[in-house]
Design an enzyme around this catalytic site. Structure first.
Site, PDB file in Angstrom:
ATOM      1  N   PHE A   1     -17.957  60.613  85.229  1.00 35.00           N
ATOM      2  CA  PHE A   1     -18.706  59.483  84.666  1.00 35.00           C
ATOM      3  C   PHE A   1     -19.633  59.912  83.528  1.00 35.00           C
ATOM      4  CE2 PHE A   1     -17.376  56.283  87.578  1.00 35.00           C
ATOM      5  CZ  PHE A   1     -17.060  56.965  88.760  1.00 35.00           C
ATOM      6  N   ARG A   2     -20.403  61.016  83.744  1.00 37.18           N
ATOM      7  CA  ARG A   2     -21.521  61.290  82.814  1.00 37.18           C
ATOM      8  C   ARG A   2     -21.303  62.497  81.922  1.00 37.18           C
ATOM      9  NH1 ARG A   2     -22.969  59.258  87.567  1.00 37.18           N
ATOM     10  NH2 ARG A   2     -24.156  57.318  87.547  1.00 37.18           N
TER      11      ARG A   2
ATOM     12  N   ILE B   1     -13.668  57.511  94.840  1.00 38.02           N
ATOM     13  CA  ILE B   1     -12.909  56.365  95.396  1.00 38.02           C
ATOM     14  C   ILE B   1     -11.404  56.574  95.225  1.00 38.02           C
ATOM     15  CG2 ILE B   1     -14.804  54.735  94.981  1.00 38.02           C
ATOM     16  CD1 ILE B   1     -13.326  53.766  92.460  1.00 38.02           C
TER      17      ILE B   1
ATOM     18  N   HIS C   1     -18.575  55.664  98.714  1.00 42.03           N
ATOM     19  CA  HIS C   1     -18.470  54.554  97.758  1.00 42.03           C
ATOM     20  C   HIS C   1     -17.177  53.783  97.913  1.00 42.03           C
ATOM     21  CE1 HIS C   1     -21.569  56.845  95.086  1.00 42.03           C
ATOM     22  NE2 HIS C   1     -22.126  56.238  96.114  1.00 42.03           N
TER      23      HIS C   1
ATOM     24  N   CYS D   1     -10.173  35.321 102.815  1.00 37.58           N
ATOM     25  CA  CYS D   1      -9.516  35.468 104.134  1.00 37.58           C
ATOM     26  C   CYS D   1      -9.469  36.908 104.617  1.00 37.58           C
ATOM     27  CB  CYS D   1      -8.091  34.900 104.052  1.00 37.58           C
ATOM     28  SG  CYS D   1      -6.958  35.927 103.087  1.00 37.58           S
TER      29      CYS D   1
ATOM     30  N   CYS E   1      -5.494  36.001  95.899  1.00 37.49           N
ATOM     31  CA  CYS E   1      -4.808  36.075  97.199  1.00 37.49           C
ATOM     32  C   CYS E   1      -3.862  34.886  97.341  1.00 37.49           C
ATOM     33  CB  CYS E   1      -5.867  36.046  98.301  1.00 37.49           C
ATOM     34  SG  CYS E   1      -5.195  36.048  99.974  1.00 37.49           S
TER      35      CYS E   1
ATOM     36  N   CYS F   1      -3.985  32.910  99.587  1.00 39.82           N
ATOM     37  CA  CYS F   1      -4.790  31.776 100.088  1.00 39.82           C
ATOM     38  C   CYS F   1      -5.621  31.159  98.971  1.00 39.82           C
ATOM     39  CB  CYS F   1      -5.729  32.249 101.211  1.00 39.82           C
ATOM     40  SG  CYS F   1      -7.222  33.081 100.605  1.00 39.82           S
TER      41      CYS F   1
HETATM   42  N1  APR Z   1     -15.684  71.542  88.478  1.00 42.98           N
HETATM   43  C1  APR Z   1     -17.013  71.503  88.783  1.00 42.98           C
HETATM   44  N2  APR Z   1     -17.862  70.561  88.295  1.00 42.98           N
HETATM   45  C2  APR Z   1     -17.337  69.633  87.456  1.00 42.98           C
HETATM   46  C3  APR Z   1     -15.973  69.621  87.073  1.00 42.98           C
HETATM   47  C4  APR Z   1     -15.141  70.639  87.623  1.00 42.98           C
HETATM   48  N3  APR Z   1     -13.827  70.711  87.340  1.00 42.98           N
HETATM   49  N4  APR Z   1     -15.780  68.569  86.232  1.00 42.98           N
HETATM   50  C5  APR Z   1     -16.978  67.956  86.080  1.00 42.98           C
HETATM   51  N5  APR Z   1     -17.908  68.596  86.818  1.00 42.98           N
HETATM   52  C6  APR Z   1     -19.317  68.239  87.015  1.00 42.98           C
HETATM   53  C7  APR Z   1     -20.049  67.806  85.766  1.00 42.98           C
HETATM   54  O1  APR Z   1     -20.681  68.924  85.185  1.00 42.98           O
HETATM   55  C8  APR Z   1     -21.074  66.807  86.324  1.00 42.98           C
HETATM   56  O2  APR Z   1     -22.293  67.466  86.636  1.00 42.98           O
HETATM   57  O3  APR Z   1     -19.308  67.121  87.881  1.00 42.98           O
HETATM   58  C9  APR Z   1     -20.447  66.310  87.623  1.00 42.98           C
HETATM   59  C10 APR Z   1     -19.988  64.867  87.562  1.00 42.98           C
HETATM   60  O4  APR Z   1     -21.145  64.061  87.492  1.00 42.98           O
HETATM   61  P1  APR Z   1     -20.977  62.462  87.314  1.00 42.98           P
HETATM   62  O5  APR Z   1     -20.023  62.191  86.224  1.00 42.98           O
HETATM   63  O6  APR Z   1     -22.368  61.908  87.254  1.00 42.98           O
HETATM   64  O7  APR Z   1     -20.259  62.000  88.665  1.00 42.98           O
HETATM   65  P2  APR Z   1     -20.926  61.785  90.097  1.00 42.98           P
HETATM   66  O8  APR Z   1     -22.055  62.733  90.326  1.00 42.98           O
HETATM   67  O9  APR Z   1     -19.821  61.805  91.079  1.00 42.98           O
HETATM   68  O10 APR Z   1     -21.496  60.273  89.977  1.00 42.98           O
HETATM   69  C11 APR Z   1     -22.022  59.725  91.135  1.00 42.98           C
HETATM   70  O11 APR Z   1     -22.233  57.620  90.007  1.00 42.98           O
HETATM   71  O12 APR Z   1     -21.614  55.738  88.842  1.00 42.98           O
HETATM   72  C12 APR Z   1     -21.684  56.328  90.063  1.00 42.98           C
HETATM   73  O13 APR Z   1     -20.305  55.545  91.788  1.00 42.98           O
HETATM   74  C13 APR Z   1     -20.326  56.438  90.709  1.00 42.98           C
HETATM   75  O14 APR Z   1     -19.755  57.950  92.511  1.00 42.98           O
HETATM   76  C14 APR Z   1     -20.289  57.876  91.205  1.00 42.98           C
HETATM   77  C15 APR Z   1     -21.751  58.267  91.167  1.00 42.98           C
END
Ligand code: APR
Length: 238
Positions: A33-34, A103, A119, A130, A148, A150
């Site tokens: 995500f980030r 997920i 999550h 339903c 659905c 329904c």
């Molecule tokens: N190996 C190790 N670390 C990794 C790898 C890898 N191959 N690829 C990415 N990362 C690290 C990144 O450096 C980052 O710190 O995984 C982390 C992913 O962070 P996010 O993108 O923030 O994901 P996450 O922490 O799972 O987000 C939590 O935010 O939006 C919600 O529901 C969404 O479950 C999610 C939650």
């Protein structure tokens, strides 16, 4: 921390727990995500955390499904070495549970039995009227809002922003973490609560972080390996 040290800790563990995030699935081809190439970095009509909220789902259902289908659904993805090694460690009696924020269902697909999906799962979708179950393929193969038989609207079984986590899953995950002798946290930026707060329930000996980049909570860990979790877990010997 070196991989040899990680190996030694895991081989002496009897009740290890793994707590993972989106970074565990990037080596399966699913963006996180980030990170710079993450889902939240793509240009969208609304901020991603808005689009993945309960309010947005209810008030902009078609926009939600468009974003969800394009950005969060990754068909034909396979578990990677991290998922498979964790399933082996569970089978060998070393690991008692996987707690995941993901997920994608890849831990169960790799053979892990005791998985707490904090999550929810994109593999499960339900009619809001339903309660009828629909697979990911069924809801992804239509355009617009999946309906659905329904007439009700179908919603993915994932925890959106503003929604509560499932009580039974939370208590199961917290119970596993609080009874663990080793907690391995991997592939997560530890920025989303309540999930990120779960590691505070760990009272065991070895609190380990395996993450590509630094996190907001690095200082809380007694052992850290910065690197790719799939590559690192592949080197773990049973
Ligand atoms: N190996 C190790 N670390 C990794 C790898 C890898 N191959 N690829 C990415 N990362 C690290 C990144 O450096 C980052 O710190 O995984 C982390 C992913 O962070 P996010 O993108 O923030 O994901 P996450 O922490 O799972 O987000 C939590 O935010 O939006 C919600 O529901 C969404 O479950 C999610 C939650």
């Amino acid at each position: 921390m070196t991989v040899n040290e990680l190996n030694a800790i895991i081989s002496s563990s009897k009740k290890a727990v793994f707590f993972g995030g989106a970074g565990v699935s990037t080596e399966s081809g699913i963006p996180d995500f980030r990170s710079p190439d993450g889902i939240y970095m793509s240009k969208q009509k609304y901020p991603p955390e808005t689009m993945l909220s309960h309010t947005f789902f209810m008030e902009h259902t078609e926009d939600f499904w468009d974003f969800y289908r394009n950005m969060l659904y990754c068909p034909d993805v396979k578990p990677n070495a991290a998922h498979f090694k964790l399933a082996e460690l569970e089978k060998a009696g070393k690991l008692t549970a996987v707690v995941t924020q993901n997920i994608d269902g890849l831990h169960s697909a790799a053979g892990s039995k005791n998985v707490y999906e904090l999550h929810g799962s994109a593999l499960r979708n339900y009619c809001m009227k339903c309660g009828k179950f629909y697979t990911a393929d069924e809801v992804m193969s239509v355009n617009g809002i999946p309906e659905c038989s329904c007439g009700g609207i179908i919603k993915p079984d994932v925890v959106l922003y503003e929604e509560a986590l499932d009580d039974d899953i939370v208590s199961g995950a917290l119970n596993a973490i609080s009874n663990a002798d080793t907690l391995i946290v991997a592939g997560t930026s530890l920025t989303v609560y309540p999930a990120a707060g779960f590691i505070r329930y760990f009272g065991g000996e070895n609190l380990i972080l395996i993450n590509r980049d630094k996190t907001a909570m690095d200082s809380a860990f007694s052992h850290i390996i910065h690197g790719k979790v799939g590559e690192i877990m592949e080197k773990i010997k049973l």
